[in-house]
Design a protein around this motif. Structure first.
Motif, PDB file in Angstrom:
ATOM      1  N   VAL A  10       5.496   8.134   8.382  1.00 17.40           N
ATOM      2  CA  VAL A  10       4.061   7.891   8.575  1.00 17.40           C
ATOM      3  C   VAL A  10       3.575   7.165   7.324  1.00 17.40           C
ATOM      4  N   VAL A  11       3.031   5.967   7.504  1.00 10.68           N
ATOM      5  CA  VAL A  11       2.564   5.202   6.343  1.00 10.68           C
ATOM      6  C   VAL A  11       1.043   5.242   6.300  1.00 10.68           C
ATOM      7  N   GLY A  12       0.507   5.727   5.183  1.00 18.00           N
ATOM      8  CA  GLY A  12      -0.943   5.903   5.053  1.00 18.00           C
ATOM      9  C   GLY A  12      -1.286   7.321   5.451  1.00 18.00           C
ATOM     10  N   LEU A  13      -1.647   8.132   4.466  1.00 19.18           N
ATOM     11  CA  LEU A  13      -1.929   9.553   4.773  1.00 19.18           C
ATOM     12  C   LEU A  13      -3.422   9.841   4.585  1.00 19.18           C
ATOM     13  N   GLY A  14      -4.243   8.974   5.177  1.00 15.82           N
ATOM     14  CA  GLY A  14      -5.685   9.186   5.139  1.00 15.82           C
ATOM     15  C   GLY A  14      -6.100  10.103   6.284  1.00 15.82           C
ATOM     16  N   MET A  16      -6.315   9.751   9.465  1.00 18.42           N
ATOM     17  CA  MET A  16      -5.441   9.807  10.642  1.00 18.42           C
ATOM     18  C   MET A  16      -3.998  10.122  10.284  1.00 18.42           C
ATOM     19  N   GLY A  17      -3.473   9.437   9.257  1.00 18.93           N
ATOM     20  CA  GLY A  17      -2.057   9.565   8.940  1.00 18.93           C
ATOM     21  C   GLY A  17      -1.665  11.001   8.609  1.00 18.93           C
ATOM     22  N   ALA A  18      -2.495  11.688   7.841  1.00 17.60           N
ATOM     23  CA  ALA A  18      -2.166  13.068   7.469  1.00 17.60           C
ATOM     24  C   ALA A  18      -2.088  13.936   8.729  1.00 17.60           C
ATOM     25  N   PRO A  93      -5.619   1.112   6.613  1.00 15.16           N
ATOM     26  CA  PRO A  93      -6.924   0.650   7.114  1.00 15.16           C
ATOM     27  C   PRO A  93      -6.833  -0.477   8.156  1.00 15.16           C
ATOM     28  N   GLU A  94      -7.894  -0.528   8.957  1.00 12.89           N
ATOM     29  CA  GLU A  94      -7.931  -1.425  10.127  1.00 12.89           C
ATOM     30  C   GLU A  94      -8.186  -2.887   9.711  1.00 12.89           C
ATOM     31  N   VAL A  95      -7.252  -3.469   8.982  1.00 13.81           N
ATOM     32  CA  VAL A  95      -7.387  -4.862   8.535  1.00 13.81           C
ATOM     33  C   VAL A  95      -6.083  -5.569   8.903  1.00 13.81           C
ATOM     34  N   THR A 120      -3.404   1.428  15.287  1.00 11.89           N
ATOM     35  CA  THR A 120      -4.640   0.630  15.326  1.00 11.89           C
ATOM     36  C   THR A 120      -5.536   1.015  16.500  1.00 11.89           C
ATOM     37  N   SER A 121      -6.861   0.951  16.267  1.00  5.72           N
ATOM     38  CA  SER A 121      -7.823   1.257  17.328  1.00  5.72           C
ATOM     39  C   SER A 121      -8.205  -0.001  18.098  1.00  5.72           C
ATOM     40  N   SER A 122      -8.134  -1.151  17.428  1.00  5.32           N
ATOM     41  CA  SER A 122      -8.720  -2.322  18.082  1.00  5.32           C
ATOM     42  C   SER A 122      -7.978  -3.619  17.813  1.00  5.32           C
TER      43      SER A 122
HETATM   44  N1  LIG Z   1     -10.599   7.482  11.686  1.00  7.44           N
HETATM   45  C1  LIG Z   1     -10.487   7.558  13.000  1.00  7.44           C
HETATM   46  O1  LIG Z   1     -11.243   8.278  13.685  1.00  7.44           O
HETATM   47  C2  LIG Z   1      -9.402   6.776  13.702  1.00  7.44           C
HETATM   48  C3  LIG Z   1      -9.041   7.137  15.012  1.00  7.44           C
HETATM   49  C4  LIG Z   1      -7.991   6.465  15.633  1.00  7.44           C
HETATM   50  C5  LIG Z   1      -7.355   5.434  14.976  1.00  7.44           C
HETATM   51  N2  LIG Z   1      -7.741   5.082  13.709  1.00  7.44           N
HETATM   52  C6  LIG Z   1      -6.983   4.005  13.046  1.00  7.44           C
HETATM   53  O2  LIG Z   1      -6.082   4.587  12.112  1.00  7.44           O
HETATM   54  C7  LIG Z   1      -5.902   3.708  11.006  1.00  7.44           C
HETATM   55  C8  LIG Z   1      -6.207   4.456   9.723  1.00  7.44           C
HETATM   56  O3  LIG Z   1      -7.543   4.907   9.758  1.00  7.44           O
HETATM   57  P1  LIG Z   1      -8.050   6.104   8.832  1.00  7.44           P
HETATM   58  O4  LIG Z   1      -9.406   6.434   9.306  1.00  7.44           O
HETATM   59  O5  LIG Z   1      -7.022   7.154   8.747  1.00  7.44           O
HETATM   60  O6  LIG Z   1      -8.156   5.340   7.424  1.00  7.44           O
HETATM   61  P2  LIG Z   1      -8.224   5.985   5.951  1.00  7.44           P
HETATM   62  O7  LIG Z   1      -8.909   4.970   5.116  1.00  7.44           O
HETATM   63  O8  LIG Z   1      -8.716   7.372   5.994  1.00  7.44           O
HETATM   64  O9  LIG Z   1      -6.677   6.054   5.504  1.00  7.44           O
HETATM   65  C9  LIG Z   1      -5.889   4.924   5.229  1.00  7.44           C
HETATM   66  C10 LIG Z   1      -4.833   5.344   4.221  1.00  7.44           C
HETATM   67  O10 LIG Z   1      -3.884   4.285   4.091  1.00  7.44           O
HETATM   68  C11 LIG Z   1      -3.493   4.229   2.738  1.00  7.44           C
HETATM   69  N3  LIG Z   1      -2.894   2.922   2.506  1.00  7.44           N
HETATM   70  C12 LIG Z   1      -3.499   1.721   2.408  1.00  7.44           C
HETATM   71  N4  LIG Z   1      -2.574   0.753   2.234  1.00  7.44           N
HETATM   72  C13 LIG Z   1      -1.352   1.356   2.208  1.00  7.44           C
HETATM   73  C14 LIG Z   1      -0.017   0.892   2.056  1.00  7.44           C
HETATM   74  N5  LIG Z   1       0.243  -0.400   1.918  1.00  7.44           N
HETATM   75  N6  LIG Z   1       0.986   1.782   2.085  1.00  7.44           N
HETATM   76  C15 LIG Z   1       0.744   3.101   2.244  1.00  7.44           C
HETATM   77  N7  LIG Z   1      -0.512   3.601   2.398  1.00  7.44           N
HETATM   78  C16 LIG Z   1      -1.552   2.730   2.387  1.00  7.44           C
HETATM   79  C17 LIG Z   1      -4.758   4.497   1.966  1.00  7.44           C
HETATM   80  O11 LIG Z   1      -4.479   4.937   0.637  1.00  7.44           O
HETATM   81  C18 LIG Z   1      -5.405   5.588   2.816  1.00  7.44           C
HETATM   82  O12 LIG Z   1      -5.035   6.886   2.412  1.00  7.44           O
HETATM   83  C19 LIG Z   1      -6.770   2.506  11.279  1.00  7.44           C
HETATM   84  O13 LIG Z   1      -5.989   1.505  11.891  1.00  7.44           O
HETATM   85  C20 LIG Z   1      -7.814   3.034  12.237  1.00  7.44           C
HETATM   86  O14 LIG Z   1      -8.357   2.031  13.070  1.00  7.44           O
HETATM   87  C21 LIG Z   1      -8.732   5.737  13.049  1.00  7.44           C
END
Ligand SMILES: NC(=O)c1ccc[n+]([C@@H]2O[C@H](COP(=O)([O-])OP(=O)(O)OC[C@H]3O[C@@H](n4cnc5c(N)ncnc54)[C@H](O)[C@@H]3O)[C@@H](O)[C@H]2O)c1
Length: 492
Positions: A10-14, A16-18, A93-95, A120-122
């Motif tokens: 799992v890459v990105g533990l924000g 959603m990732g966590a 992040p969604e970029v 990704t959501s979109s």
């Molecule tokens: N938040 C929601 O309700 C939700 C629901 C469904 C889908 N999503 C999708 O999930 C994705 C993440 O959203 P989120 O809300 O969890 O974002 P977030 O900002 O909470 O978490 C993103 C995490 O990614 C990490 N990160 C950034 N670049 C990285 C890299 N190169 N390598 C490893 N980690 C990296 C950041 O440090 C951060 O912890 C997006 O694509 C979003 O559209 C979000």
């Protein structure tokens, strides 16, 4: 190629990732969680431990289970540690540039058989897949927030995805205890494509002055039985995210229904992004206010006349409360129970300024429609009468389908168009909306309950009033009503 999934990355533990990492670990898979740097990794660990700790505190997990779950997760800042993973899902992040750069790296690091998934959501899963040398092994795996709790996962296949892979990934989602819905790569997939346009429509109607923010929220919560009103939900999702998703939908469809409401852009530009900034449509200060719980019933109306069918129960309740029901000529206030605008009726009365329309929405709400002729104070008097009958009044303008149906029917129409396009079946759309949004029923279940003809007629009225092409009943809905079909489930 048949896949076995035992170790996932799992890459990105924000946010959603966590939660996604926790979901995999709970199901017994080994998880490698990757963050961008040491600080972010510590934050990710905090999210994970916090969430598992809360489950223990609520008695949903034992201490031993929690230790086992956390023991299955390895945390790292090195992508290279994903070399042996069977599937890697990203939640950065969604970029698009971030996602494409990451997928290029993952493609280099991960073994050739590994599946690469995006949460990704979109964004276009196809565009993400295309920057790898293995587009056939790239899918979308769209979890909902909070991931350990929400049962829906949308599994997205593209034109390039290997035959059978989406079903294997859906099987993996089932192993997590989720209910996957598998669909193709269209902006918004099922849930966001149906939910966001409805929320946006609420903002458009607010801007048109149809009703107030609290009135619309109350109408949809108590009148349509939804868990939250549209503005409370927009604030929760984030107005920036909502604006972005609407923009992506619009870019793909060029449909005016998907054009973000100007008020969204204005609030985003003002830094009012919703709950995360303490203010959006609602501010932190007024969030505690409950428009659905007005002061106990009192009305300044003395004598009341009631017109229209189905007015008996309403009249009986008023009589029971000591109000006098009189002929129209003698009434200070005239209430016309109606499911259509009442201005034409008002214009035939000796005192049109005394009339308001009343539309009962479900069992708990009554929409109180003032016409251009209604005198000041009359609607307020009727709101008091409504409270006496045990309903919550929602003041609004005298427009086709008033509030609840004006928002509900176009959403149902969108679901019919989605079905008609072959994108998803009725059961999958219902499942997605129930599990993804916490709705009490999916759109096709709601269509069955309301009746296809009623919804068709309502859409015709909305189209006649607003002349927006998207309000015209979907051709399939028209055909089913003409054919006397009562339910989408009756279709072969
Ligand atoms: N938040 C929601 O309700 C939700 C629901 C469904 C889908 N999503 C999708 O999930 C994705 C993440 O959203 P989120 O809300 O969890 O974002 P977030 O900002 O909470 O978490 C993103 C995490 O990614 C990490 N990160 C950034 N670049 C990285 C890299 N190169 N390598 C490893 N980690 C990296 C950041 O440090 C951060 O912890 C997006 O694509 C979003 O559209 C979000």
């Amino acid at each position: 190629m048949t896949s076995t999934f035992e170790t996932v990355g799992v890459v990105g533990l924000g946010t959603m990732g966590a939660g996604i990492a926790e979901s995999f670990a709970r199901a017994g898979l080994g998880v490698i969680g990757v963050e961008a740097g040491p600080e972010a990794l510590a934050r990710g660990r905090g999210h994970l431990e916090g969430s598992v700790g809360r489950a223990v505190a609520k008695g949903r997990l034992t201490e031993a289970e929690s230790a086992e779950i956390l023991g299955r997760v390895t945390l790292t800042t090195s992508l290279e540690d994903l070399a042996d993973a069977d599937l890697v899902i990203e939640a950065v992040p969604e970029v698009m540039e971030f996602k494409r750069a990451l997928f290029t790296d993952l493609d280099r690091v991960c073994k050739p058989s590994a599946v690469l998934a995006t949460n990704t959501s979109s964004l276009s899963v196809t565009a993400i897949a295309a920057c790898t040398t293995r587009p056939g092994r790239v899918v979308g795996m769209h979890f909902f927030n909070p991931a350990p709790v929400m049962r829906l996962v949308e599994v997205i296949h593209t034109l390039l995805t290997e035959e059978g892979l989406a079903e294997e990934v859906a099987g993996l989602a089932r192993r997590l205890g989720k209910s996957p819905v598998t669909v193709g790569d269209r902006a918004g997939f099922v849930v966001n494509r149906l939910l966001l346009p409805y929320l946006n429509h609420a903002a458009v109607l607010l801007e048109s002055g149809l009703a107030t923010r609290d009135g619309i929220d109350t109408a949809m919560r108590l009148g349509a039985g939804l868990p939250m009103g549209p503005f409370a939900l927009l604030d929760l999702i984030g107005l920036d995210t909502s604006y972005e998703v609407m923009s992506v939908l619009f870019q793909e469809s060029r449909d005016r229904r998907h054009a973000p409401a100007p008020i969204l852009r204005e609030l985003v530009s003002a830094g009012l992004l919703g709950r995360k900034t303490g203010g959006g449509f609602h501010t932190a200060a007024d969030d505690g206010r409950d428009a659905a719980r007005p002061p106990a019933g009192k009305s300044s109306a003395g004598t009341v006349a009631i017109l229209g069918e189905d007015g008996d129960d309403f009249g009986d309740r008023l009589t029971g409360a000591g109000f006098k029901i009189v002929p129209v000529e003698d009434a200070e206030v005239v209430v016309a129970l109606s499911s259509t605008p009442v201005i034409e009726l008002a214009a035939t009365l000796p005192h049109p300024e005394r009339l308001v329309g009343l539309h009962l929405a479900g069992d708990r709400v009554a929409e109180v429609a003032s016409t251009v002729l209604t005198a000041p104070g009359v609607a307020q008097a009727v709101e008091g009468l409504v409270r006496v009958t045990g309903r919550v009044p929602v003041p609004c303008r005298d427009r086709a389908e008033f509030v609840v149906d004006a928002l509900l029917y176009p959403y149902l129409n969108d679901a019919v168009r989605m079905y008609e396009s072959g994108y998803a079946c009725a059961d999958d759309i219902d499942t997605a909306m129930r599990l993804g949004c916490g709705y009490p029923a999916g759109p096709f279940e709601t269509l069955d309950r309301l009746g296809l003809e009623t919804v068709r007629d309502g859409l015709r009225a909305l189209y006649a009033e607003y002349r927006e092409p998207y309000l015209a009943p979907a051709p399939l809905l028209e055909r089913l009503v003409a054919a006397g079909v009562r339910s989408f489930r009756d279709l072969p």
